[in-house]
Each structure stands twice: as structure tokens, then as C-alpha cells.
Design a protein around this motif. Structure first.
Motif, PDB file in Angstrom:
ATOM      1  N   MET A 266       0.824  -1.217   0.000  1.00 60.74           N
ATOM      2  CA  MET A 266       0.000   0.000   0.000  1.00 60.74           C
ATOM      3  C   MET A 266       0.852   1.257   0.000  1.00 60.74           C
ATOM      4  O   MET A 266       1.965   1.275   0.513  1.00 60.74           O
ATOM      5  N   LEU A 267       0.305   2.314  -0.582  1.00 62.79           N
ATOM      6  CA  LEU A 267       1.010   3.593  -0.540  1.00 62.79           C
ATOM      7  C   LEU A 267       1.232   3.977   0.915  1.00 62.79           C
ATOM      8  O   LEU A 267       0.400   3.677   1.777  1.00 62.79           O
ATOM      9  N   ARG A 268       2.326   4.655   1.176  1.00 61.55           N
ATOM     10  CA  ARG A 268       2.588   5.095   2.547  1.00 61.55           C
ATOM     11  C   ARG A 268       2.183   6.544   2.734  1.00 61.55           C
ATOM     12  O   ARG A 268       2.349   7.099   3.818  1.00 61.55           O
ATOM     13  N   GLY A 269       1.672   7.139   1.663  1.00 66.40           N
ATOM     14  CA  GLY A 269       1.210   8.504   1.790  1.00 66.40           C
ATOM     15  C   GLY A 269       1.339   9.241   0.477  1.00 66.40           C
ATOM     16  O   GLY A 269       1.738   8.656  -0.536  1.00 66.40           O
ATOM     17  N   ILE A 270       0.963  10.526   0.509  1.00 66.46           N
ATOM     18  CA  ILE A 270       1.160  11.405  -0.638  1.00 66.46           C
ATOM     19  C   ILE A 270       2.350  12.276  -0.277  1.00 66.46           C
ATOM     20  O   ILE A 270       2.374  12.868   0.810  1.00 66.46           O
ATOM     21  N   TRP A 271       3.330  12.330  -1.156  1.00 66.58           N
ATOM     22  CA  TRP A 271       4.576  13.050  -0.890  1.00 66.58           C
ATOM     23  C   TRP A 271       4.270  14.463  -0.393  1.00 66.58           C
ATOM     24  O   TRP A 271       3.623  15.246  -1.083  1.00 66.58           O
ATOM     25  N   GLY A 272       4.698  14.725   0.843  1.00 67.43           N
ATOM     26  CA  GLY A 272       4.553  16.070   1.400  1.00 67.43           C
ATOM     27  C   GLY A 272       3.144  16.477   1.798  1.00 67.43           C
ATOM     28  O   GLY A 272       2.920  17.653   2.074  1.00 67.43           O
ATOM     29  N   ASP A 273       2.189  15.542   1.835  1.00 69.50           N
ATOM     30  CA  ASP A 273       0.819  15.967   2.109  1.00 69.50           C
ATOM     31  C   ASP A 273      -0.007  14.901   2.850  1.00 69.50           C
ATOM     32  O   ASP A 273      -0.939  14.313   2.293  1.00 69.50           O
ATOM     33  N   PRO A 274       0.346  14.657   4.129  1.00 71.29           N
ATOM     34  CA  PRO A 274      -0.356  13.592   4.864  1.00 71.29           C
ATOM     35  C   PRO A 274      -1.865  13.830   4.993  1.00 71.29           C
ATOM     36  O   PRO A 274      -2.650  12.890   5.005  1.00 71.29           O
ATOM     37  N   GLN A 275      -2.238  15.091   5.061  1.00 78.98           N
ATOM     38  CA  GLN A 275      -3.654  15.397   5.218  1.00 78.98           C
ATOM     39  C   GLN A 275      -4.451  14.982   3.987  1.00 78.98           C
ATOM     40  O   GLN A 275      -5.535  14.406   4.070  1.00 78.98           O
ATOM     41  N   ARG A 276      -3.866  15.228   2.820  1.00 79.14           N
ATOM     42  CA  ARG A 276      -4.546  14.867   1.579  1.00 79.14           C
ATOM     43  C   ARG A 276      -4.660  13.343   1.452  1.00 79.14           C
ATOM     44  O   ARG A 276      -5.630  12.813   0.901  1.00 79.14           O
ATOM     45  N   TYR A 277      -3.656  12.644   1.964  1.00 77.17           N
ATOM     46  CA  TYR A 277      -3.679  11.173   1.958  1.00 77.17           C
ATOM     47  C   TYR A 277      -4.904  10.672   2.733  1.00 77.17           C
ATOM     48  O   TYR A 277      -5.689   9.866   2.256  1.00 77.17           O
ATOM     49  N   ARG A 278      -5.061  11.217   3.932  1.00 74.89           N
ATOM     50  CA  ARG A 278      -6.182  10.830   4.777  1.00 74.89           C
ATOM     51  C   ARG A 278      -7.518  11.164   4.097  1.00 74.89           C
ATOM     52  O   ARG A 278      -8.420  10.319   4.004  1.00 74.89           O
ATOM     53  N   GLU A 279      -7.611  12.374   3.607  1.00 66.08           N
ATOM     54  CA  GLU A 279      -8.886  12.812   3.021  1.00 66.08           C
ATOM     55  C   GLU A 279      -9.247  12.040   1.763  1.00 66.08           C
ATOM     56  O   GLU A 279     -10.396  11.672   1.551  1.00 66.08           O
ATOM     57  N   THR A 280      -8.242  11.805   0.914  1.00 65.69           N
ATOM     58  CA  THR A 280      -8.546  11.185  -0.374  1.00 65.69           C
ATOM     59  C   THR A 280      -8.945   9.727  -0.235  1.00 65.69           C
ATOM     60  O   THR A 280      -9.853   9.272  -0.909  1.00 65.69           O
ATOM     61  N   TYR A 281      -8.256   8.996   0.621  1.00 64.08           N
ATOM     62  CA  TYR A 281      -8.446   7.548   0.609  1.00 64.08           C
ATOM     63  C   TYR A 281      -9.141   6.979   1.842  1.00 64.08           C
ATOM     64  O   TYR A 281      -9.611   5.862   1.819  1.00 64.08           O
ATOM     65  N   TRP A 282      -9.133   7.707   2.932  1.00 60.07           N
ATOM     66  CA  TRP A 282      -9.588   7.101   4.189  1.00 60.07           C
ATOM     67  C   TRP A 282     -10.768   7.824   4.827  1.00 60.07           C
ATOM     68  O   TRP A 282     -11.103   7.549   5.980  1.00 60.07           O
ATOM     69  N   SER A 283     -11.391   8.757   4.100  1.00 61.63           N
ATOM     70  CA  SER A 283     -12.451   9.498   4.771  1.00 61.63           C
ATOM     71  C   SER A 283     -13.849   9.142   4.268  1.00 61.63           C
ATOM     72  O   SER A 283     -14.829   9.399   4.947  1.00 61.63           O
TER      73      SER A 283
END
Ligand code: 6R9
Length: 655
Positions: free
Chosen positions: A480-497
Motif C-alpha cells: 500500500m502507498l505510505r502517503g502522498i509526498w509532502g501531504d499527509p492530510q490529503r492522503y487521509r482525506e482522499t483515501y480514508w475518509s
């Protein structure tokens, strides 16, 4: 008889469920399959020990302390473990006595070719790692790779992996703008490129785009240039370095440090339809474990006898996982091809498959539909008898394309594996296994062992068999991806919300009466026609099932009566000419008859080409712009940006 809306809806659903063609595993394959039915059944019992067992395929300098540390949505796999991805793809095979095995049969578009063994590739990667070190690249630095499909592209990626530098491959077809935004976001200090590469029978340049992109980006310290075409290029003294000047004089040995399992391996940008592209981050141990396992399991790989070919670009995640890391970590022999399928003739792919005795082939449905359009006589002229498993990736495969692929390429013998996954998942997630499942045309079948994929409704509850909803993944998985480079908040919002605690990939799916998965395209593309959700995939598959249609793209366009109306764009098969009113009305009735009257397109436009991304995905948002008479949005990630001009010129009054 008039139907209620519910009946019309269920008719759409039942159409897919009417697919009764089944293709059981060939007995010979099933008898010797890497994954048997029993193994498949047993694997799901304990996913963590399953993945732990798979991680042992790799060579670790230090074993892990803990398989998984899960602080949703952040996962750490094989924490405490140390390994080097390049050593796993190269040195360990040489040490095991496989140095003389061909790693890559490379075929250039003009017909030049190179066979590179594991021993040679190891030496080349060591030299490139030494050269990059000389250029000041060290662990954690970002290196952009903007290259044609040549062996040095693989070498550059593995040299980064060896050093622990993070590679960021940008598809060679992307524009200066696309390259520039990715350089900014990743803050790359080195760009590896070439003067150009061969495409459609001529040298196509790369270096000028790099020159332009790098001009106002002082963060880029050097540009390392491979000579491929010999074309004239501008040269910036001090910044630009020829590959043959600096790499060729290096030592072919390099001591590789082992990196943490969670050390970043690469960033791959997904196009992002409107917003800034997302830099998807992958790390080392979990990623390599899952690509290695899935390549072995899904293709039933026998490294000592198979020849594997992913006919796709390295600048797409499919190239990263199944041209580079999967096949090389498994010690496989692969084919790599530089050019286009119609250069110098439309049988080029089959000529290559015959020449190298390709036994496992992986490509996108868009390519399959192109071959359908060209006609079955072309592959019929080649010996494809070595093929034993055919794979598909990138989009839902239309049942008719599946049937054509199986029959005309696979000689009606080979299983077809429709593999669902994403840049973000890193590796295949849902797919038939060729020795286990009876294939169904159009279905991705079952989550692989160790993958907790599910189909859920709006509330996140599993849907019963026979119903549709959204595909999700309930538990973390190693690649699995470990995040979006430089943007943890966007990672959470895009895939986990979207659903509490679940990973949401953004695709619609159905589970059929047998519990098997059918992928239905991006939920953003779903059309709402008179209050009904209709998937673009279903209407496209209905169009492609008509003998005159090779490819179809469907979008919902604003409509005063129905909210959205279905507008479709079709490419006809070679022999049927340009269509005409009769054909268009026949196609409308054909869709009505297969899916129900609600799914009849308002308009059907015959076009010569469709706008596509590097992976052959149709960019429906651009077609929506055309269908709604709007100014076109961003075209910088199209493989061929002139396509939209051709379509717009054909359709002066699209509405
Ligand atoms: C590997 C890759 C991901 C999106 C994904 C989905 C679509 C890919 C598919 C498929 C149906 C398949 N997709 N494979 N849809 N069946 N077998 O394509 O990665 O470029 O990130 O695209 O592609 O919509 O969400 P990526």
C-alpha cells in the motif's frame, strides 16, 4: 410492456450476471500451478502470517521485528527489517548461479536489440550507482527519470534503489508542464534523460523538454543524458553529463547498503483530474514482497522456463511493478519493447512475442481493443503457441475484448487474468489465479490471498451477492502507498475518509451471484440519468459487443430533461467504414436491447481516436468538455495531445 425504474435498473445489473461463459483452468496448468485451489483456500486464514511467509521470498540483511504496525491510516510493514531492493533484483540471483540468465530481452523500435543477463545488469547498475554518487546523489535524494523505454531506464531506477535515493519516473510522453510540476513537488536534484527515443518510426526528442523544464529550477543540479537517437541537442556545460562519459568508466562493483524496510523506494505521480498531481509514495520491504508474490502467483511464473512481457510503459505503475521489481525480484526473463505496436507494421507485437517465445503476456484493454480494430488476421500470421497466461490491466476489460484476446492471442487455450489494482495499491489486489479460478469474461473474480477487499454500500456494509456498490479494502496490505509526498492530510482525506476505517480506491464494483468481483469504473464517471446510476463501463461494454465497434467511451453530459444524458464516442472496426445514421441508430437499439432503454445513448459520435493517458485510460473529463461544449481542461498528461483537435474538428457542434 412499460417498466418501472427499478425494473430497468435491475435489467442493467442482470445483463452482467447473464455472462455464462466459463473457462476452467487448463488441467496441465492446474496440476503444476504455483498456487493451487487448496493453497488459495488456506492462505486467507491468517493474512499476517501469510505475508510474513511471502516476505521470506526476499533476501533480508536483517529480519523484521514486527510484521505490521498499524496506526490507521499509517502502516509500517516488516519494521526493523533491512534489505536492498536492487540486491534482491540482481546480486542475489548472480550469487545463486543465475548470472548468465537473460534478465531483459530488449527490442528497440527500429529493430536493434540487446540481451542483458543478470550478471551484466548487475554490473551496469553498480556503475550507474557509482556515477550517481559522483554526481552527489545520496540516500533520500530524489532523482527524476524522464526516459524512453530503453534498458538504461531500468538501470537508473535500480541504481537509485541501490543507493536509497528515491526515483520519480515521469512518462516520456508527458509535456514540459507535467515534468516541471513533478520536479517542483519532488525537489529532484538529478534528472536522468536521453536525447530521445524512437516512436512511430522516427526519433522523438526528450532532452529539449528537460532543458525547458530545468531552466528555472535551480534545485536540479545535473542532467544525465543517455545517447539513444544521436539527434542534435543543446548542451549546458557543467550541468549536463553524458551517461557514456560518466557511467561507463565506473567500477562494475558497488557495495550496497541495506535500507530499512520502510525506506522510500519511489514516488509515482497519478495524473489527478483537476487538482495538483498526487505523489504516491512507496517503500521497500512490503512493496517488494507483494509485487514479487503477485507476479509469481497471478502469472504462475516459472522463472527457469517462462518469458514474461509487460507491454506497457515504465512510466506507468504497471511498468514499475511488472517490468522492473516483480520480474527481476523473481529472477525472470522479460521482454522490453521501446516503440509503438504499429511500427513498422501492425504485427509488431506478435512478431516480438514469436521471436522471444513469450509465454506470459500482460497489457491493457485499450491495446487489445486496438488489435481487435486491426483484425484477427494480423496475429494469425505469427506463432503464439508458447503463450500460456494472458493478463489485462488498467481498465475493466470488456467481455468481448476478453473473448477476442483469449481466442486470437491465446489460441482459445490460455487463461486470461483481469488484474485490478492502482498506483496506490502498488501491486495486484483482485484477480483470478490461473490454476484456481474458472475465468469469466469481464470479471476480476476474487481478492488475492492476504487482501481484504470487499464491495460495500453507501454505509460501508458489505453488499450481498448479486449487488453493486463500491470496492474497498478493509485491512492494510504490504504494497500500500505510505502517503502522498509532502501531504499527509490529503492522503487521509482522499483515501480514508469516505468510509470510516476503510481504504476507498474510488471505483465502483459489483459482486455477482457467485460472489465474484466486477469492476465498474471510477465512481466520478458514473452517470445519473433520470435518477438512475449507470456505469460508463456497462454502456461501453454493450457498445463494444456490437460487431462494428472496436472502442467506445461514454460520458454523462448535462441534459435539461434527464439531468444527465449518455453521450458516446465510438471507434469502428477496420472493415466497417465511417458509420452513418443507420449504424448509429442500430447501435442505440443494440445498447437498449442489451442494457434496457434507460441506457440508450442520446448521441453516438464516430471518431478516429480517443484521448488517453499513459496507461491507455480514456480521459472522460475531456470528452465531457466536448459533449458539453466547454473549453478543454488540462491536456498535459495525454499520450497524444493532438487527439482532442482531431475530435473537436470532427464534431463542430458536439451538442
Ligand atoms: C494499475 C493501474 C488505477 C485505476 C483503478 C481503476 C482502473 C486498473 C483495472 C481497473 C477495472 C481492472 N483499473 N485495473 N479497472 N479492472 N483490471 O491501472 O493503476 O494507473 O493508478 O489506475 O485504473 O479505475 O482505480 P493506475
Amino acid at each position: 410492456m412499460a417498466q418501472t425504474p427499478q425494473e430497468q435498473g435491475s435489467e442493467t445489473l442482470s445483463n452482467l450476471l447473464q455472462e455464462t461463459r466459463r473457462f476452467p483452468p487448463p488441467p496441465e496448468l492446474a496440476a503444476h500451478a504455483n498456487v493451487t485451489s487448496d493453497a488459495f483456500a488456506a492462505a486467507s486464514a491468517d493474512p499476517l502470517s501469510f505475508w510474513e511467509e511471502q516476505a521470506r521470498r526476499l533476501t533480508w540483511e536483517r529480519s523484521w521485528d514486527k510484521v505490521l504496525e498499524w496506526n490507521p491510516p499509517f502502516a509500517e510493514w516488516f519494521g526493523g527489517g533491512k534489505l536492498n531492493a536492487a540486491v534482491n533484483c540482481l546480486d542475489r540471483h548472480v550469487e545463486a548461479g543465475l548470472g548468465d540468465r537473460v534478465a531483459i530481452h530488449w527490442e528497440g523500435e527500429p529493430g536493434d536489440s540487446r540481451a542483458i543477463t543478470y550478471a551484466q545488469l548487475t554490473g551496469m547498475v553498480c556503475q550507474a550507482a557509482n556515477a550517481m554518487t559522483e554526481l552527489g546523489v545520496s540516500k533520500g535524494d530524489r532523482v527524476a527519470i524522464y526516459m524512453p523505454m530503453i534498458p538504461e531506464t531500468v538501470v537508473a531506477m535500480l541504481a537509485c534503489a541501490r543507493l536509497g535515493a528515491i526515483h520519480m519516473v515521469v512518462f516520456g510522453g508527458f509535456s514540459v508542464d507535467a515534468l516541471g510540476t513533478r520536479l517542483d513537488d519532488s525537489e529532484a536534484k538529478l534528472v536522468v534523460t536521453a536525447d530521445g527515443g524512437y516512436r512511430r518510426g522516427a526519433p522523438s526528442s526528450l532532452k529539449p523538454a528537460v532543458d525547458e523544464a530545468v531552466r528555472d529550477r535551480p534545485a536540479v543540479e545535473n542532467v544525465l543524458v543517455v545517447r539513444r537517437t544521436g539527434q542534435e541537442i543543446d548542451w549546458s556545460e557543467g550541468r549536463d553529463v553524458w551517461w557514456h562519459d560518466i557511467v561507463d568508466r565506473q567500477d562494475t562493483r558497488h557495495h550496497a547498503e541495506a535500507h530499512d524496510a520502510e525506506h522510500p523506494l519511489y514516488i509515482m505521480y497519478t495524473s489527478g483530474t483537476t487538482a495538483k498531481p498526487k505523489g504516491i509514495l512507496h517503500t521497500t520491504g512490503g512493496y517488494l514482497t507483494q509485487v514479487s508474490y503477485t507476479h509469481w502467483a497471478v502469472f504462475d511464473l516459472k522463472p527457469e522456463s517462462d518469458v514474461f512481457w509487460t507491454a506497457a510503459d515504465i512510466g506507468w505503475v504497471t511498468g514499475h511493478s511488472y517490468i522492473v521489481y516483480g520480474p527481476l525480484s523473481n529472477g525472470a526473463t522479460s521482454v522490453m519493447y521501446e516503440g509503438t505496436p504499429d511500427t513498422p507494421h501492425k504485427g509488431r507485437f506478435w512478431e516480438i512475442a514469436e521471436k522471444y517465445g513469450v509465454s506470459l503476456l500482460y497489457m491493457a484493454p485499450t491495446a487489445i481493443r486496438t488489435f481487435m480494430k486491426w483484425g484477427e488476421d494480423i496475429p494469425a500470421g505469427y506463432d503464439l503457441s508458447r503463450l500460456r497466461v494472458l493478463g489485462s490491466v488498467g481498465e475493466p476489460i470488456n467481455p468481448e475484448a476478453y473473448m477476442w484476446y483469449r481466442k486470437n492471442i491465446g489460441g482459445d487455450r490460455t487463461p486470461v487474468v483481469d488484474t485490478w489494482w492502482q498506483t496506490e495499491t502498488g501491486a495486484i489486489m483482485v484477480s483470478p489465479l490461473p490454476g484456481v479460478h474458472s475465468g469469466k469474461p469481464g470479471a476480476a473474480m476474487q481478492p488475492l490471498p492476504g487482501i481484504a477487499a470487499d464491495v460495500v454500500d453507501e454505509t460501508g456494509a458489505s453488499v450481498p451477492n448479486g449487488e453493486g456498490g463500491y470496492i474497498v479494502v478493509r485491512e492494510p496490505w504490504p504494497a500500500m502507498l505510505r502517503g502522498i509526498w509532502g501531504d499527509p492530510q490529503r492522503y487521509r482525506e482522499t483515501y480514508w475518509s469516505r468510509f470510516e476505517g476503510l481504504y476507498f480506491p474510488g471505483d465502483g464494483a459489483k459482486r455477482d451471484e457467485d460472489g465474484d468481483f466486477w469492476l465498474l469504473g471510477r465512481v466520478d464517471d458514473v452517470m445519473l440519468v433520470s435518477g438512475h446510476n449507470i456505469s460508463t463501463t456497462e454502456v461501453e461494454s454493450a457498445l463494444v459487443s456490437h460487431p462494428s465497434v472496436a472502442e467506445a467511451a461514454v460520458v454523462g453530459a448535462a441534459d435539461p430533461v434527464s439531468g444527465q444524458a449518455i453521450v458516446s464516442f465510438v471507434i469502428l472496426r477496420g472493415e466497417v467504414g465511417n458509420g452513418g445514421d443507420d449504424l448509429v441508430s442500430e447501435l442505440r437499439s443494440h445498447v437498449g436491447a442489451s442494457l434496457g432503454p434507460i441506457a440508450k445513448p442520446r448521441q453516438i459520435m464516430v471518431v478516429p481516436e480517443l484521448p488517453k493517458t499513459r496507461s491507455g485510460k480514456i480521459m472522460r473529463r475531456l470528452l465531457r468538455d466536448v459533449a458539453e461544449n466547454r473549453q478543454l481542461g488540462d491536456v498535459s498528461t495525454l499520450t497524444d495531445s493532438t487527439v482532442m483537435d482531431v475530435i473537436s474538428a470532427k464534431l463542430p457542434n458536439a451538442n
